[in-house]
Design a protein around this motif. Sequence first.
Motif, PDB file in Angstrom:
ATOM      1  N   ALA A 272      14.366  25.880 -37.259  1.00 57.21           N
ATOM      2  CA  ALA A 272      13.315  26.864 -37.527  1.00 57.21           C
ATOM      3  C   ALA A 272      11.904  26.291 -37.484  1.00 57.21           C
ATOM      4  O   ALA A 272      10.978  26.961 -37.007  1.00 57.21           O
ATOM      5  N   PRO A 273      11.657  25.060 -37.960  1.00 60.50           N
ATOM      6  CA  PRO A 273      10.282  24.531 -37.915  1.00 60.50           C
ATOM      7  C   PRO A 273       9.718  24.427 -36.510  1.00 60.50           C
ATOM      8  O   PRO A 273       8.491  24.379 -36.335  1.00 60.50           O
ATOM      9  N   LYS A 274      10.573  24.374 -35.504  1.00 56.51           N
ATOM     10  CA  LYS A 274      10.107  24.242 -34.131  1.00 56.51           C
ATOM     11  C   LYS A 274       9.701  25.591 -33.518  1.00 56.51           C
ATOM     12  O   LYS A 274       9.106  25.626 -32.439  1.00 56.51           O
ATOM     13  N   LEU A 275      10.043  26.671 -34.198  1.00 59.09           N
ATOM     14  CA  LEU A 275       9.766  27.995 -33.644  1.00 59.09           C
ATOM     15  C   LEU A 275       8.279  28.332 -33.723  1.00 59.09           C
ATOM     16  O   LEU A 275       7.622  28.079 -34.732  1.00 59.09           O
ATOM     17  N   LEU A 276       7.778  28.933 -32.642  1.00 57.60           N
ATOM     18  CA  LEU A 276       6.391  29.382 -32.575  1.00 57.60           C
ATOM     19  C   LEU A 276       6.350  30.905 -32.668  1.00 57.60           C
ATOM     20  O   LEU A 276       7.360  31.579 -32.428  1.00 57.60           O
ATOM     21  N   GLN A 277       5.186  31.425 -32.964  1.00 58.76           N
ATOM     22  CA  GLN A 277       5.060  32.880 -33.015  1.00 58.76           C
ATOM     23  C   GLN A 277       5.399  33.508 -31.670  1.00 58.76           C
ATOM     24  O   GLN A 277       5.974  34.597 -31.611  1.00 58.76           O
ATOM     25  N   SER A 278       5.079  32.821 -30.603  1.00 58.34           N
ATOM     26  CA  SER A 278       5.353  33.349 -29.266  1.00 58.34           C
ATOM     27  C   SER A 278       6.845  33.385 -28.946  1.00 58.34           C
ATOM     28  O   SER A 278       7.256  34.040 -27.986  1.00 58.34           O
ATOM     29  N   ASP A 279       7.675  32.691 -29.739  1.00 53.27           N
ATOM     30  CA  ASP A 279       9.119  32.697 -29.515  1.00 53.27           C
ATOM     31  C   ASP A 279       9.770  33.979 -30.018  1.00 53.27           C
ATOM     32  O   ASP A 279      10.893  34.311 -29.614  1.00 53.27           O
ATOM     33  N   PHE A 280       9.100  34.678 -30.906  1.00 56.22           N
ATOM     34  CA  PHE A 280       9.681  35.853 -31.548  1.00 56.22           C
ATOM     35  C   PHE A 280       9.301  37.137 -30.809  1.00 56.22           C
ATOM     36  O   PHE A 280       8.123  37.450 -30.655  1.00 56.22           O
ATOM     37  N   ALA A 281      10.308  37.855 -30.379  1.00 58.32           N
ATOM     38  CA  ALA A 281      10.084  39.163 -29.759  1.00 58.32           C
ATOM     39  C   ALA A 281      10.141  40.244 -30.837  1.00 58.32           C
ATOM     40  O   ALA A 281      10.925  40.140 -31.792  1.00 58.32           O
ATOM     41  N   LEU A 282       9.297  41.270 -30.679  1.00 55.64           N
ATOM     42  CA  LEU A 282       9.318  42.402 -31.599  1.00 55.64           C
ATOM     43  C   LEU A 282      10.332  43.413 -31.072  1.00 55.64           C
ATOM     44  O   LEU A 282      10.185  43.939 -29.968  1.00 55.64           O
TER      45      LEU A 282
END
Length: 273
Positions: A202-212
């Motif tokens: 999880a710490p490696k995740l960026l906001q751009s990785d998350f789709a709405l």
Amino acid sequence: APDVKGPAAGRRLSKPPKGKRGAAAAAAGGGGADGEAAEPDPLTVGMHVLVDSRRRKSDSLPDMWSPIPAAKPPAKSNVGEVSAVHADGTCDVALVCNDAAAGGKCGSQCRALTGPGSLVKGLVPPQWQIACSGCFGVNLPHALPKLWCLGCERLLADGVQFRRAPAVGDSAYDTSLCLDCYGKLFSKTQREPLLAVLQEGAPKLLQSDFALLTWRPEDEREHDDFVQCTECERWYHFVCAHYPSPGQLPRTWRVESELFVCTRCERGRHASP
């Protein structure tokens, strides 16, 4: 066999027969993934099929997205056993009782209501669809799936928006978060407590990785697979055949290499002298 999952010694696994070739095939009107015309599933005398003689020869082949509906008692039966397969691609079907609980056999009163026993000749591929010989249906839906936020473990309701990121590192799971936990993940003051309950990557995740996304459980619902009897070649849902899903068993069991014989054929073996 349609959509065979892999080589199997003496028996075949498949998605529901006829057109179960993925979303690309559905978008192409029943064709293959490259847009080629879909081929009808191979028929064998004795298989159960659903029939709709009103369909035209030019119609697309029925598939899991647009199946031939099964008429339920007391409506006139449209399920039958294939009695002949012809070289020109047509087939003849003898209608049977559509009460699956009766096993396709019933008394005179039921015959008067459902009309089994009729022989329908010269059916073209768009007019028939292979059905399960256990329940006489095509699609057997599983229970609606559920989705929990990985942060607060709250069950997400139908129609709720959430954020999802693909699996990272050695994880095999996506990261799905409610909007509140997604906000906390990228908050300076609330990030660390949330990371403590999430996956290691999880710490490696960026906001751009998350789709709405919007949670629609019906869109995620799965349907039961089919297994084919190696003796009579009829198709059965896993559930109807009491057959275990290979994906839920240890690989060392190699269940996909085992022969499958349906209950009807097994009984016939014991009845034979």
